[in-house]
Design an enzyme around this catalytic site. Structure first.
Site, PDB file in Angstrom:
ATOM      1  N   PHE A 123      -9.788   5.303  -0.500  1.00  0.00           N
ATOM      2  CA  PHE A 123      -8.764   6.323  -0.775  1.00  0.00           C
ATOM      3  C   PHE A 123      -8.527   6.372  -2.275  1.00  0.00           C
ATOM      4  O   PHE A 123      -8.133   5.378  -2.884  1.00  0.00           O
ATOM      5  CB  PHE A 123      -7.435   6.019  -0.072  1.00  0.00           C
ATOM      6  CG  PHE A 123      -6.400   7.081  -0.354  1.00  0.00           C
ATOM      7  CD1 PHE A 123      -6.404   8.281   0.348  1.00  0.00           C
ATOM      8  CD2 PHE A 123      -5.461   6.906  -1.366  1.00  0.00           C
ATOM      9  CE1 PHE A 123      -5.480   9.280   0.061  1.00  0.00           C
ATOM     10  CE2 PHE A 123      -4.532   7.909  -1.665  1.00  0.00           C
ATOM     11  CZ  PHE A 123      -4.541   9.095  -0.940  1.00  0.00           C
ATOM     12  N   ASP A 164     -10.003   0.953  -8.976  1.00  0.00           N
ATOM     13  CA  ASP A 164      -8.770   1.704  -8.735  1.00  0.00           C
ATOM     14  C   ASP A 164      -7.713   0.700  -8.258  1.00  0.00           C
ATOM     15  O   ASP A 164      -7.717   0.274  -7.107  1.00  0.00           O
ATOM     16  CB  ASP A 164      -9.032   2.784  -7.677  1.00  0.00           C
ATOM     17  CG  ASP A 164      -7.769   3.564  -7.296  1.00  0.00           C
ATOM     18  OD1 ASP A 164      -6.667   3.134  -7.664  1.00  0.00           O
ATOM     19  OD2 ASP A 164      -7.910   4.602  -6.611  1.00  0.00           O
ATOM     20  N   LYS A 173       1.220   4.458  -9.776  1.00  0.00           N
ATOM     21  CA  LYS A 173       2.302   4.028  -8.877  1.00  0.00           C
ATOM     22  C   LYS A 173       3.387   3.196  -9.580  1.00  0.00           C
ATOM     23  O   LYS A 173       4.216   3.765 -10.260  1.00  0.00           O
ATOM     24  CB  LYS A 173       1.710   3.331  -7.656  1.00  0.00           C
ATOM     25  CG  LYS A 173       0.939   4.334  -6.783  1.00  0.00           C
ATOM     26  CD  LYS A 173       0.818   3.981  -5.320  1.00  0.00           C
ATOM     27  CE  LYS A 173       0.384   5.207  -4.531  1.00  0.00           C
ATOM     28  NZ  LYS A 173      -0.939   5.150  -3.954  1.00  0.00           N
TER      29      LYS A 173
HETATM   30  C1  LIG Z   1      -1.860   6.315  -4.133  1.00  0.00           C
HETATM   31  C2  LIG Z   1      -3.246   6.085  -4.533  1.00  0.00           C
HETATM   32  C3  LIG Z   1      -3.959   7.044  -5.276  1.00  0.00           C
HETATM   33  C4  LIG Z   1      -3.393   8.399  -5.615  1.00  0.00           C
HETATM   34  O1  LIG Z   1      -2.231   8.352  -6.379  1.00  0.00           O
HETATM   35  P1  LIG Z   1      -1.299   9.661  -6.468  1.00  0.00           P
HETATM   36  O2  LIG Z   1      -0.242   9.273  -7.473  1.00  0.00           O
HETATM   37  O3  LIG Z   1      -0.753   9.895  -5.099  1.00  0.00           O
HETATM   38  O4  LIG Z   1      -2.157  10.772  -6.925  1.00  0.00           O
HETATM   39  C5  LIG Z   1      -5.249   6.730  -5.670  1.00  0.00           C
HETATM   40  N1  LIG Z   1      -5.810   5.554  -5.354  1.00  0.00           N
HETATM   41  C6  LIG Z   1      -5.160   4.606  -4.642  1.00  0.00           C
HETATM   42  C7  LIG Z   1      -5.825   3.314  -4.337  1.00  0.00           C
HETATM   43  C8  LIG Z   1      -3.861   4.839  -4.192  1.00  0.00           C
HETATM   44  O5  LIG Z   1      -3.237   3.926  -3.449  1.00  0.00           O
END
Ligand SMILES: *Cc1c(COP(=O)(O)O)cnc(C)c1O
Length: 415
Positions: free
Chosen positions: A141, A226, A256
């Site tokens: 994701f 990520d 985040k």
């Molecule tokens: C939440 C998340 C995203 C996307 O972040 P947004 O601020 O919602 O665009 C990307 N990668 C990971 C692993 C995430 O948990």
């Protein structure tokens, strides 16, 4: 209709239905607690998917927001502002990286990293124009833009949204051999989460990250991590890759909790050499690196460091895991996690974790199912031991209650 039902009705009437929220309306929060409009109190065990590691409305972060809002909020990058430089310095020091590029949401930072990796590839490898490939993983994701869903293996994220961005190859998550199979001369990067949060807290086998690091170095391929969800203390280290020796990425993506739960702030971190692929005019964002974001993010990082949230997450995560393993295991297939990022996977016969989350809500615990059968527990890292005990007590009631048996029977028979 109750007042909460009225608010929900209005919301549902005017909002696109791209979420299915639990049926409560929150109007106030502090620390690990939130209150609905009727004054009922709940323990927040989701933390906005890890965007609230520091807790709700941390006084220091709110103060930074107010102070900065009273001085300067936005300049655009057409001019310098007096907050961005020191923010990026702090972030680079914390992550042991040389340079950072600030964006706003997580997915924008992912897109930025993809652009950086591609351009780095063309600048440094004999790859023909538009042929660069990035290796990604099953069940990943990385957000919701067209490019982020183009590299997803999840039908519900993709269906109906094509055509997709080309240039990605899938490998099985946790399988080094699978990476070798799809690696070519046109590969510029591998992109992955060190633990897959949205997929249900998938932890790769030990040695996967360091093995990947070695493979990337050998083949001159960038390792892009990520850590939007796993970073800033969530898994018991400042960054999740620190759980393995020799697993430091070339490009690190954060978001985040970088915004301290009050403002969207994300960033891409790398070496000077890699991020120098961006010259003036090649990439940008109107709000990226704005002084309000920078001031908030500095306070958010201060809190993570000074309150030693990574160590706290490790210690309390171990404690919570121990307690969870003592719960009645009838409905539970597996409990897995690192630090305070924990997934309780229910047995196949249970079908859905949703009714469990609804039942927990009625008992004053907020969490959200992920991928049907996993209850994700990711409370703010400032949670106290007695609050964890409270969570475990409520989980115990739900897992032992007639409810669990009835609902699993009902769900099985209706499926
Ligand atoms: C939440 C998340 C995203 C996307 O972040 P947004 O601020 O919602 O665009 C990307 N990668 C990971 C692993 C995430 O948990």
């Amino acid at each position: 209709m109750t007042s909460q039902q009225k608010i929900i009705a209005t919301t549902e009437k005017y909002s696109a239905a791209n979420y299915l929220p639990l049926p409560l309306v929150i109007s106030r929060a502090e620390g690990v607690w939130v209150w609905d409009t009727d004054g009922n109190r709940y323990l927040d065990c989701l933390s906005a998917y890890s965007a609230l590691n520091q807790g709700h409305r941390h006084p220091r972060i709110i103060q930074a927001l107010i102070n900065q809002a009273n001085r300067l909020t936005l300049t655009s990058r057409a001019f310098h502002n007096d907050q961005m430089g020191s923010f990026l310095q702090q972030l680079c020091d914390l992550s042991d990286m040389e340079v950072a590029l600030p964006m706003n949401t997580g997915v924008e930072a992912v897109e930025t990293a993809i652009k950086a990796a591609r351009k780095w590839g063309y600048d440094n490898k004999p790859i023909e124009r538009d042929r660069a490939e990035i290796i990604v993983f099953s069940h990943n994701f990385h957000g919701r833009t067209v490019t982020a869903i183009s590299l997803s293996s999840e039908p519900s994220y993709r269906r109906g949204f094509g055509p997709f961005t080309p240039g990605f190859r899938q490998a099985d998550y946790g399988d080094l051999g699978a990476v070798k199979d799809v690696l070519t001369n046109e590969t510029v990067a591998v992109l992955l989460e060190p633990i897959q949060g949205e997929a249900g807290i998938n932890i790769p086998p030990e040695g996967f990250l360091s093995g990947l690091r070695k493979l990337c170095t050998e083949h001159g391929v960038l390792m892009v991590l990520d850590e939007i969800q796993t970073g800033l203390g969530r898994t018991g280290k400042m960054f999740c890759h620190e759980h393995e020796r020799e697993a430091k990425p070339d490009i690190l993506i954060v978001g985040k909790a970088l915004g301290g739960g009050v403002y969207p702030v994300s960033a891409v971190l790398a070496s000077h050499e890699i991020l120098s692929v961006f010259g003036p005019g090649t990439h940008g964002s109107t709000f990226g690196g704005n002084p309000l974001a920078a001031a908030v993010a500095k306070a958010a990082l201060d809190v993570v460091e000074q309150e030693q949230l990574p160590a706290r997450s490790a210690e309390l995560g171990d404690y919570l895991m121990g307690e969870l393993n003592r719960l009645p295991q009838n409905d539970i297939a597996e409990i897995r996690g690192r630090g305070l990022l924990i997934g309780i996977e229910l047995k196949k016969s249970v079908v859905s974790a949703r009714p469990y989350c609804e039942q927990l809500m009625r008992r004053g615990i907020l969490c959200k199912e992920t991928h049907d059968r996993v209850i994700r527990l990711s409370p703010p890292l400032i949670i106290e031991k007695n609050e964890i005990d409270h969570l475990v007590e409520q989980l115990n009631s739900v897992l032992t209650g007639d409810f669990a048996r009835q609902s699993s029977e009902k769900l099985v028979s209706s499926s």
